[in-house]
Motif scaffolding. Structure first.
Motif, PDB file in Angstrom:
ATOM      1  N   LEU A 282       0.851  -1.200   0.018  1.00 34.02           N
ATOM      2  CA  LEU A 282      -0.029  -0.046   0.031  1.00 34.02           C
ATOM      3  C   LEU A 282       0.855   1.368   0.094  1.00 34.02           C
ATOM      4  O   LEU A 282       0.673   2.172  -0.608  1.00 34.02           O
ATOM      5  N   GLU A 283       2.037   1.379   0.735  1.00 33.54           N
ATOM      6  CA  GLU A 283       2.971   2.456   0.791  1.00 33.54           C
ATOM      7  C   GLU A 283       3.627   2.534  -0.635  1.00 33.54           C
ATOM      8  O   GLU A 283       3.723   3.580  -0.995  1.00 33.54           O
ATOM      9  N   TYR A 284       4.079   1.559  -1.073  1.00 33.01           N
ATOM     10  CA  TYR A 284       4.389   1.260  -2.320  1.00 33.01           C
ATOM     11  C   TYR A 284       3.614   2.133  -3.512  1.00 33.01           C
ATOM     12  O   TYR A 284       4.016   2.993  -4.237  1.00 33.01           O
ATOM     13  N   ARG A 285       2.524   1.608  -3.448  1.00 29.52           N
ATOM     14  CA  ARG A 285       1.416   2.334  -4.402  1.00 29.52           C
ATOM     15  C   ARG A 285       1.107   3.999  -4.186  1.00 29.52           C
ATOM     16  O   ARG A 285       1.037   4.487  -5.106  1.00 29.52           O
ATOM     17  N   SER A 286       1.063   4.117  -2.807  1.00 27.98           N
ATOM     18  CA  SER A 286       0.974   5.622  -2.389  1.00 27.98           C
ATOM     19  C   SER A 286       2.124   6.471  -3.109  1.00 27.98           C
ATOM     20  O   SER A 286       1.648   7.491  -3.694  1.00 27.98           O
ATOM     21  N   VAL A 287       3.276   5.867  -3.299  1.00 24.24           N
ATOM     22  CA  VAL A 287       4.349   6.751  -3.800  1.00 24.24           C
ATOM     23  C   VAL A 287       4.352   6.764  -5.190  1.00 24.24           C
ATOM     24  O   VAL A 287       4.633   7.647  -5.809  1.00 24.24           O
ATOM     25  N   HIS A 288       4.335   5.715  -5.970  1.00 29.36           N
ATOM     26  CA  HIS A 288       4.187   5.479  -7.176  1.00 29.36           C
ATOM     27  C   HIS A 288       2.700   5.759  -8.165  1.00 29.36           C
ATOM     28  O   HIS A 288       2.876   5.875  -9.289  1.00 29.36           O
ATOM     29  N   ARG A 289       1.959   5.717  -7.490  1.00 30.47           N
ATOM     30  CA  ARG A 289       0.550   6.325  -8.205  1.00 30.47           C
ATOM     31  C   ARG A 289      -0.012   7.329  -7.644  1.00 30.47           C
ATOM     32  O   ARG A 289      -1.166   7.993  -8.022  1.00 30.47           O
ATOM     33  N   GLY A 290       0.363   7.905  -6.509  1.00 30.35           N
ATOM     34  CA  GLY A 290      -0.239   9.139  -5.822  1.00 30.35           C
ATOM     35  C   GLY A 290      -1.100   8.786  -4.757  1.00 30.35           C
ATOM     36  O   GLY A 290      -1.893   7.845  -4.567  1.00 30.35           O
ATOM     37  N   ALA A 291      -0.863   9.571  -3.548  1.00 29.34           N
ATOM     38  CA  ALA A 291      -1.814   9.286  -2.433  1.00 29.34           C
ATOM     39  C   ALA A 291      -3.366   9.265  -2.551  1.00 29.34           C
ATOM     40  O   ALA A 291      -3.768   8.377  -1.836  1.00 29.34           O
ATOM     41  N   ALA A 292      -3.823   9.853  -3.386  1.00 26.59           N
ATOM     42  CA  ALA A 292      -5.208  10.103  -3.720  1.00 26.59           C
ATOM     43  C   ALA A 292      -5.655   9.008  -4.206  1.00 26.59           C
ATOM     44  O   ALA A 292      -6.691   8.239  -3.523  1.00 26.59           O
ATOM     45  N   GLU A 293      -4.887   8.126  -4.950  1.00 27.83           N
ATOM     46  CA  GLU A 293      -5.506   6.822  -5.570  1.00 27.83           C
ATOM     47  C   GLU A 293      -5.627   5.822  -4.454  1.00 27.83           C
ATOM     48  O   GLU A 293      -6.197   4.704  -4.444  1.00 27.83           O
ATOM     49  N   THR A 294      -4.904   5.886  -3.172  1.00 31.84           N
ATOM     50  CA  THR A 294      -4.945   4.898  -2.261  1.00 31.84           C
ATOM     51  C   THR A 294      -6.076   4.716  -1.539  1.00 31.84           C
ATOM     52  O   THR A 294      -6.423   3.830  -0.847  1.00 31.84           O
TER      53      THR A 294
END
Length: 300
Positions: A282-294
């Motif tokens: 989840l943290e990886y996605r937050s960095v690579h896709r943008g916090a809003a998408e999480t």
């Protein structure tokens, strides 16, 4: 033009009017073995997806990416099963050149200090971590160029790449301790190919040992010595590497990505991911896709 690389050590010879080699590969899937050269290899992947095994590292590769490998760095591009099933043609443009192809001290000239640093760094492999349209055009042009035109294009490409240092990342962190000979590299490549073809299922060390023509105990010692990972650690490494690709590109839930990568337990997947990458999925996605998408991500 289709071309199959058969040997592990490959000597590249140029045409009469060129001091370096340009080759274009169009294949149903990449089929070169785990190999190394006595030359630098500058490569662009116009079309293909899968895993690159270089040195002791595994990373994803996809359309448009550019890599530079120094002499002696063993590497292998392997297509994922999902790419093979699309029926699309794998496409690579490769330039081979030796350090002295323009004379013993050419790259010692002051004007080439950045290019010299680039070549030195390529001993551990380099990936351009962004798509560069100018370099892409140059790769396509050089396949149709000869003589001085091709030479100037290559120098311009190296100059361009050396100026993108903020987007260049090293593939391996250290020069591998083990040097491979032909027989050893062919054996390891077959095992790596087996793992990458089957990581979504259950790669088995007994089956891998059979592929390597070794008993299981001897194989496990051999594999750890060559990859610096146990067989199960390497399988997890490939699975997590695949997961990073899905996390940065797909809107799938963490659970869906977990199962797609061959894991059957989400907690175990989360632990392995954090151990290897240093952060949770989840943290990886937050960095690579943008916090809003999480905010749309399913909490598991």
């Amino acid at each position: 033009m289709q071309h199959q690389l058969k040997s592990v050590y490959q000597h590249q010879s140029g045409s009469a009017d060129m001091s370096f080699v340009v080759r274009e590969y169009l294949q149903p899937h990449f089929n070169s073995p785990f190999h190394f050269h006595d030359a630098y290899e500058l490569i662009m992947i116009p079309k293909s997806q899968g895993k690159l095994y270089a040195g002791t590292k595994v990373l994803n590769f996809t359309d448009g990416e550019i890599f530079l490998f120094g002499p002696g760095l063993a590497h292998c591009f392997l297509n994922d099963r999902s790419f093979k099933e699309t029926g699309e043609t794998a496409h690579a443009i490769v330039i081979f050149f030796k350090e002295d192809f323009l004379g013993d001290s050419f790259f010692e000239n002051a004007e080439l200090v950045n290019v010299r640093s680039l070549l030195q760094a390529s001993s551990m492999g380099i990936k351009l971590n962004s798509i560069d349209s100018e370099l892409a055009v140059s790769f396509r042009r050089i396949t149709q160029s000869k003589g001085m035109e091709a030479l100037l294009l290559l120098l311009q490409m190296l100059h361009r790449l050396s100026g993108l240092h903020e987007h260049l990342v090293s593939i391996d962190s250290v020069i591998p301790k083990v040097r491979h000979d032909r027989t050893d590299a062919e054996r390891l490549e077959k095992v790596i190919r087996y793992i990458i073809d089957n990581f979504k299922d259950e790669p088995d060390s007994k089956e891998a040992a059979s592929i390597a023509c070794m008993n299981e105990a001897a194989f496990c010692r051999y594999f750890k010595r060559r990859t610096e990972k146990t067989f199960s650690q390497f399988v997890n490494y490939v699975r997590v590497t695949h997961a990073t690709n899905l996390l940065s590109k797909e809107n799938w839930t963490i659970a869906s990505i977990c199962y797609e990568c061959g894991y059957k337990n989400i907690s175990y997947f989360n632990r392995q991911f954090k151990t290897i990458i240093g952060v949770t999925p989840l943290e990886y996605r937050s960095v690579h896709r943008g916090a809003a998408e999480t905010l749309l991500e399913e909490v598991v």
